[in-house]
Structures are given as C-alpha cells and as structure tokens.
Write an enzyme that holds these catalytic residues in place. Structure first.
Site, PDB file in Angstrom:
ATOM      1  N   HIS A 224      -3.860   0.689   7.973  1.00 46.95           N
ATOM      2  CA  HIS A 224      -5.075   0.950   6.546  1.00 46.95           C
ATOM      3  C   HIS A 224      -5.815   0.676   6.696  1.00 46.95           C
ATOM      4  O   HIS A 224      -6.911   0.650   5.941  1.00 46.95           O
ATOM      5  CB  HIS A 224      -3.678  -0.342   5.826  1.00 46.95           C
ATOM      6  CG  HIS A 224      -4.170  -0.872   4.913  1.00 46.95           C
ATOM      7  ND1 HIS A 224      -3.761  -0.460   3.865  1.00 46.95           N
ATOM      8  CD2 HIS A 224      -4.863  -2.412   4.357  1.00 46.95           C
ATOM      9  CE1 HIS A 224      -4.173  -0.660   2.139  1.00 46.95           C
ATOM     10  NE2 HIS A 224      -4.890  -1.786   3.089  1.00 46.95           N
TER      11      HIS A 224
ATOM     12  N   HIS B 157      -6.893   2.458   2.062  1.00 46.18           N
ATOM     13  CA  HIS B 157      -5.976   3.162   2.822  1.00 46.18           C
ATOM     14  C   HIS B 157      -7.299   4.048   3.530  1.00 46.18           C
ATOM     15  O   HIS B 157      -7.298   4.821   1.976  1.00 46.18           O
ATOM     16  CB  HIS B 157      -4.202   3.586   2.819  1.00 46.18           C
ATOM     17  CG  HIS B 157      -3.971   4.078   4.071  1.00 46.18           C
ATOM     18  ND1 HIS B 157      -2.891   2.485   4.555  1.00 46.18           N
ATOM     19  CD2 HIS B 157      -4.190   4.881   4.800  1.00 46.18           C
ATOM     20  CE1 HIS B 157      -2.795   3.315   5.928  1.00 46.18           C
ATOM     21  NE2 HIS B 157      -2.881   5.018   5.793  1.00 46.18           N
TER      22      HIS B 157
ATOM     23  N   GLN C 107      -8.166  13.827  -0.489  1.00 46.95           N
ATOM     24  CA  GLN C 107      -7.518  14.399  -1.791  1.00 46.95           C
ATOM     25  C   GLN C 107      -7.908  16.316  -1.617  1.00 46.95           C
ATOM     26  O   GLN C 107      -8.814  16.292  -1.323  1.00 46.95           O
ATOM     27  CB  GLN C 107      -7.663  14.220  -3.160  1.00 46.95           C
ATOM     28  CG  GLN C 107      -7.236  12.842  -3.365  1.00 46.95           C
ATOM     29  CD  GLN C 107      -8.329  12.073  -4.798  1.00 46.95           C
ATOM     30  OE1 GLN C 107      -7.279  12.610  -5.880  1.00 46.95           O
ATOM     31  NE2 GLN C 107      -8.543  11.834  -5.422  1.00 46.95           N
TER      32      GLN C 107
ATOM     33  N   HIS D 126      -8.176   7.995   2.948  1.00 46.72           N
ATOM     34  CA  HIS D 126      -7.119   9.005   2.642  1.00 46.72           C
ATOM     35  C   HIS D 126      -8.582   9.939   2.199  1.00 46.72           C
ATOM     36  O   HIS D 126      -9.239   9.324   1.395  1.00 46.72           O
ATOM     37  CB  HIS D 126      -6.387   8.213   1.431  1.00 46.72           C
ATOM     38  CG  HIS D 126      -6.364   8.047   0.243  1.00 46.72           C
ATOM     39  ND1 HIS D 126      -7.007   7.312   0.255  1.00 46.72           N
ATOM     40  CD2 HIS D 126      -6.712   8.521  -0.525  1.00 46.72           C
ATOM     41  CE1 HIS D 126      -7.456   7.173  -0.902  1.00 46.72           C
ATOM     42  NE2 HIS D 126      -6.984   7.923  -1.504  1.00 46.72           N
TER      43      HIS D 126
ATOM     44  N   ASN E  29     -13.575  10.389  -1.265  1.00 48.96           N
ATOM     45  CA  ASN E  29     -14.746   9.163  -1.936  1.00 48.96           C
ATOM     46  C   ASN E  29     -13.853   8.202  -1.381  1.00 48.96           C
ATOM     47  O   ASN E  29     -12.623   7.817  -1.307  1.00 48.96           O
ATOM     48  CB  ASN E  29     -13.319   9.061  -3.693  1.00 48.96           C
ATOM     49  CG  ASN E  29     -13.738  10.484  -4.129  1.00 48.96           C
ATOM     50  OD1 ASN E  29     -14.758  11.229  -4.446  1.00 48.96           O
ATOM     51  ND2 ASN E  29     -13.128  10.718  -4.744  1.00 48.96           N
TER      52      ASN E  29
ATOM     53  N   CYS F  38       0.255   3.291   3.419  1.00 50.85           N
ATOM     54  CA  CYS F  38       1.081   3.058   4.835  1.00 50.85           C
ATOM     55  C   CYS F  38       2.025   3.434   4.785  1.00 50.85           C
ATOM     56  O   CYS F  38       3.345   3.776   3.767  1.00 50.85           O
ATOM     57  CB  CYS F  38       0.880   1.304   4.299  1.00 50.85           C
ATOM     58  SG  CYS F  38      -0.678   0.655   4.393  1.00 50.85           S
TER      59      CYS F  38
ATOM     60  N   CYS G 193       0.978  -1.106  -0.014  1.00 51.65           N
ATOM     61  CA  CYS G 193      -0.154   0.519  -0.079  1.00 51.65           C
ATOM     62  C   CYS G 193       1.074   1.344   0.107  1.00 51.65           C
ATOM     63  O   CYS G 193       1.625   1.785   1.035  1.00 51.65           O
ATOM     64  CB  CYS G 193      -1.204   0.323   1.281  1.00 51.65           C
ATOM     65  SG  CYS G 193      -1.819   1.581   1.551  1.00 51.65           S
TER      66      CYS G 193
HETATM   67 ZN   LIG Z   1      -2.154   1.124   3.513  1.00 53.27          ZN
END
Ligand SMILES: [Zn+2]
Length: 362
Positions: free
Chosen positions: A138, A189, A193, A191, A178, A77, A74
């Site tokens: 994660h 993971h 933007q 996250h 999203n 991570c 990933c």
């Molecule tokens: Zn990750």
C-alpha cells in the site's frame, strides 16, 4: 522476471479480475469474492460536439466513486480477515480488474441512447476500463518497484493491450498512471488504469494527422526523424540506454515533461522485444527518481503510454511513454487556466533545455 502464471476469476458482480503471478505454484483463483456487490452501472454516453468535432463521454455514475479511503479499507490492498477488498486473495504480485465505476464498458442501457438534436449524435460508450495494481504494498510507489517487477508490469500491459485491442469496437488502448493528490488521485495505493476507447482520442487524431502530413511531404517517418534529431542534438536528452532514450520534447507543454522512446519504431507494447522490455525499467526508474529529486518530495505526475490505434492509421502510430508533472516549483503547481483550458494553447514558463539540464544534473 515476468509472470509465470495467469489466473482469472469473476468478482461477485460479474466483473473480471486477473492475477499475474511471478511464481507458477500459487493458487490465488481459489479465493472467492465474499462481498455482495450490486450490478455494475451501465456504460457512459458518447455525445458528439459538432462545434469542436470531438466525442465527449458523459458518465453520471462516476460521481459516487471511492475517495481517499483509510488504509485499512483500501480497495486495492489484498483482502484480509477483517476487510474484503476488490482483490479476494491474501496477496498478489500484479493484478488487473475491470473498474467498478468505468467510463467505458459493454453494459448497455439502450433507453438512454437517443439523439439529442440532429447535430449531436449520441452513441454508447462501448469499451473497457481496467485498474492495474503494480504491487500489494500500500505504501509503495512505481518508482520504488524493482526492475524485475517493472518488467512484469510491461508484460501485463502487453497482455492487456493485445486482449483489449481485439474487443469489438475498440479504437485505441491507453495504459496510464496518475500519481499524487495534486493530479486528482482518489486512491493512494500504487495503481494505474487501462482505457479501451471506442473512438480515437483527440490528441491521437492530431498526432496521426501530423505523421501523415510529414510522410506525404517528405516520404519519411516522423517518429524516426524526430528521435534521431533529438539524440544527435543531445541538449534535451535526460538519460538513455541501448534501447531507449528519455528526452524533453523541444516544445513541451508542461513544466517537466519527458518522452521515453524505444529506438526501434514499434506500434505498441506487445511489439516490444524481450531486450527492449528488459531495458525499459532501469531507464524509467532512473527518470522517476530524477522527478522525485527535483523538489525533494514526491512529484505528482501523469505517465501515459501512447500506442498505435487498432484500425485505420495504425501504420502511422508509434509507441512512446509521455511523463509529465504539473509541479513547476517546490510550492507551485501549474493549473490549466484560461489559455490552456479555454483555447488549448499552452504557455510553458520552464524552458525545455533548462528542464533537461536540471533533470540530467540530479
Ligand atoms: Zn492499499
């Protein structure tokens, strides 16, 4: 909680990465990026569509971006002895870095910027695109974050909004998340933007026109009046606290859509007070839990921070969070088909008052 220290480094291809640490005594900047990355691609082209009066970004290189990698590879991570990710340190709280495959950046490729026809001017997609990782876990999700971490995230978004708004040519800063493969997420993971747009996006232009017309007609402020009316009506309110109200818009376009609005009209996240920032997390987490409880499984969603533009029209803008899902039933998604995609005319088959009542009851 907020971040106590802020440490910036450059990745091996020159992109910037910033650690936002909840403890002062950590030294994450000392870990170098050990990868040998090629230079980042040039920025996109903006092409003007004269028939619709809109700018469209064309970014060819985004085709090659990472798609659902295994969890031991990933890129979001922390790095481990066996895998070098985008984040060189062995752990982090919240981290932000320039997107490796950005829609907008300051990396120009002048040869590509030529006019197609007299009617279709072309310009460089100058701006900035960043990735924000909310947690190093994660398998976490935004909805599982502690309220104290949400506060840190809000402070990081304030930092990024202030810094990106100051970049040359930036028209609007847009933080968003999203969530779910149904929305097209390519990395699991947790996250979000942050886009710094070189032009005012179409929806913001519409909102500015609407607020301007209302002010001309009534001398009053549209945001203030709509929020006061929704709070008084109550029928579409999902939850609220001292500083924020979450309500389903009366004419929502999506099966489940909620706006989180601060009671005080502010232009953007940096303008929120300490108390407003603290009060946001508990209410937002409450709404996210209701979303996940709707169909008994993680709800795919888009979470979008609307902020005032940087330049002309800034006084008409107002901060609010728009949260919506394309899931309309346990086994049914709403796809943007003919009417929505071709004509921009939405047909919503979930009555907003019913959506609000269902969300309230969970
Ligand atoms: Zn990750």
């Amino acid at each position: 909680m907020t971040f106590k220290s802020r440490q910036a480094i450059r990745l091996s291809d020159g992109r910037e990465l910033v650690y936002f640490n909840e403890e002062a005594q950590v030294h994450r900047a000392e870990y170098p990026d050990t990868r040998q990355l090629p230079p980042p691609p040039p920025t996109s082209q903006l092409r003007y569509d004269p028939l619709i009066d809109e700018w469209v970004a064309v970014a060819a290189h985004r085709h090659t971006r990472t798609f659902l990698p295994p969890s031991d590879a990933c890129p979001l991570c922390p790095s481990s002895p066996s895998f070098a990710s985008e984040i060189p340190a062995p752990d982090y709280d919240v981290v932000v870095f320039e997107n490796q495959f950005p829609s907008f950046s300051d990396r120009l490729q002048p040869d590509e910027i030529t006019s197609l026809t007299d009617q279709v001017p072309v310009r460089a997609g100058v701006g900035r695109c960043e990735v924000i990782c909310f947690t190093s876990d994660h398998n976490g999700s935004f909805g599982k974050l502690a309220p104290s971490r949400v506060r840190t995230v809000v402070d990081v978004l304030a930092d990024r909004t202030a810094e990106m708004s100051a970049l040359t040519g930036v028209a609007q800063v847009f933080p968003f998340e999203n969530r779910g493969v149904e929305i097209g997420v390519t990395l699991h993971h947790p996250h979000g933007q942050i886009y710094a747009y070189p032009t005012v996006p179409p929806r913001t232009q519409q909102m500015l026109r609407a607020a301007g017309r209302y002010r001309d007609r009534t001398g009053r402020d549209l945001y203030t009046d709509v929020l006061a009316a929704e709070r008084a009506a109550g029928v579409r309110v999902v939850a609220s606290n001292e500083h924020w109200t979450a309500y389903v818009p009366a004419a929502s376009r999506w099966p489940y859509e909620v706006q989180l609005a601060p009671h005080r009209k502010v232009p953007d996240i940096p303008a929120l007070s300490d108390e407003e920032r603290d009060a946001f997390g508990p209410l937002y987490l409450d709404v996210l839990r209701r979303f996940d409880a709707l169909f008994g499984k993680p709800m795919p969603y888009i979470s979008a921070w609307h902020q005032a533009v940087v330049g002309e029209g800034r006084e008409l803008g107002y901060l609010h969070l728009q949260l919506f899902s394309i899931r309309r039933a346990a086994d049914k998604l709403k796809f943007l088909a003919g009417s929505e995609s071709a004509m921009g005319a939405f047909v919503n088959d979930v009555v907003p008052e019913r959506a609000a009542k269902t969300l309230r009851s969970l």
